[in-house]
Design an enzyme around this catalytic site. Sequence first.
Site, PDB file in Angstrom:
ATOM      1  N   ALA A 155       0.837  -1.207   0.000  1.00  0.00           N
ATOM      2  CA  ALA A 155       0.000   0.000   0.000  1.00  0.00           C
ATOM      3  C   ALA A 155       0.869   1.253   0.000  1.00  0.00           C
ATOM      4  CB  ALA A 155      -0.975  -0.029   1.169  1.00  0.00           C
ATOM      5  N   CYS A 156       0.560   2.212   0.856  1.00  0.00           N
ATOM      6  CA  CYS A 156       1.254   3.501   0.826  1.00  0.00           C
ATOM      7  C   CYS A 156       2.719   3.412   1.233  1.00  0.00           C
ATOM      8  CB  CYS A 156       0.535   4.511   1.726  1.00  0.00           C
ATOM      9  SG  CYS A 156      -1.080   5.013   1.104  1.00  0.00           S
ATOM     10  N   SER A 157       3.127   2.292   1.818  1.00  0.00           N
ATOM     11  CA  SER A 157       4.530   2.106   2.198  1.00  0.00           C
ATOM     12  C   SER A 157       5.329   1.353   1.135  1.00  0.00           C
ATOM     13  CB  SER A 157       4.625   1.364   3.529  1.00  0.00           C
ATOM     14  OG  SER A 157       4.033   2.101   4.572  1.00  0.00           O
ATOM     15  N   SER A 158       4.730   1.099  -0.009  1.00  0.00           N
ATOM     16  CA  SER A 158       5.384   0.271  -1.023  1.00  0.00           C
ATOM     17  C   SER A 158       6.754   0.800  -1.426  1.00  0.00           C
ATOM     18  CB  SER A 158       4.490   0.150  -2.258  1.00  0.00           C
ATOM     19  OG  SER A 158       3.300  -0.545  -1.971  1.00  0.00           O
ATOM     20  N   SER A 334       2.166   5.458  -2.349  1.00  0.00           N
ATOM     21  CA  SER A 334       3.580   5.175  -2.087  1.00  0.00           C
ATOM     22  C   SER A 334       4.520   6.218  -2.673  1.00  0.00           C
ATOM     23  CB  SER A 334       3.939   3.800  -2.652  1.00  0.00           C
ATOM     24  OG  SER A 334       3.943   3.805  -4.070  1.00  0.00           O
TER      25      SER A 334
END
Length: 373
Positions: A155-158, A334
């Site tokens: 998700a947004c930490s990819s 991300s």
Amino acid sequence: MTDVVISGTGLYTPPEAISNEELVESFNAYVNRFNEAHRLEIEAGELEPMAESSAPFIEKASGIRSRFVMNKSGILDIDRMCPQLPERSNDENSVQCDMAIGAAREALERAGRSAADVDAIICAASNMQRAYPAMAVEIQQALGAGGYAYDMNVACSSATFGLQAAVDAVRSGSAGVVLMVNPEICSGHLNFADRDSHFIFGDVCTAVVIERKDAAVSSHQFEVMGTKLQTRFSNNIRNNFGFLNRADERGVGALDKLFIQNGRKVFKEVCPMVAEQISAHIDELGVPVEELKRLWLHQANINMNNLVARKVLGRDPEPAEAPIILDEYANTSSAGSIIAFHKHQDDLKSGDRGVICSFGAGYSIGSAVVRKV
């Protein structure tokens, strides 16, 4: 241990943008039509009326003023309210591939590298437009790179998780030059009919080149001092779209097949976790907080970023210390922290240190402490 650097970054920005005012005009037209169509149910108390949005509300709640998108007309069409992106033949580059190529070329140029130098590609993003073949392998072919390639999704930490994977690959010797790309078409999984979230996301692609320090030739090098990852399961940010949806027709088209979140809980729970991780990470690496020059944070919400920076620094940050790009780009999942890093790095001096940090669904948090070479 092999010293590793980020030697180049790149950014692909879609050609179309939507301002808050344009988005609100479309959304409110949809709201008024909905309320009129259901007037009798609303008057009878059987249905809650939809509430209008406003540009000041959006900016106050998020800090967002505009967002870039791959298709504007489809999103603003109240009969559609999602991007219009026609399917391409299997012989054409996919949309995410083209986005990645645009960002990758700039990153490679800044790194002083060619595609022939790349021997690993990681495509790290919140949503891939297909299950397989891997987007990264298509990007590899389109660029003319060698080696291997694979996709990953945190998700947004990819991007920060992809950054650690790239650093580990270079340190282990399984790759010499790694290209990590983040093609985010967030408009494709956003519910533009939801007042609480219709303004959040934008589309973009970022790229990062990671390689051995002793082989790098770039004038834009940042040594990766250390990376740190953390996950903790939470349902507060979720998207249930997937290939098993057709196995239960009752859920097809339901709201949970797009982005959903409990924003208040996310804010309350994630901000302390992120601040604690950054503080612990720099402490582990012996970096005094007073010597931290920059925080390139995930660009989800200006209030979240300000709170995290305040907790880490022990004071209100100066604008240059925790740069904000979401006013122009919105939340790009991300890619957000990488956009901030790409746009706000050239003024730093040799020896200056900073932290790239992203956080999001999972919960997931990734941080990389870097030092300007």
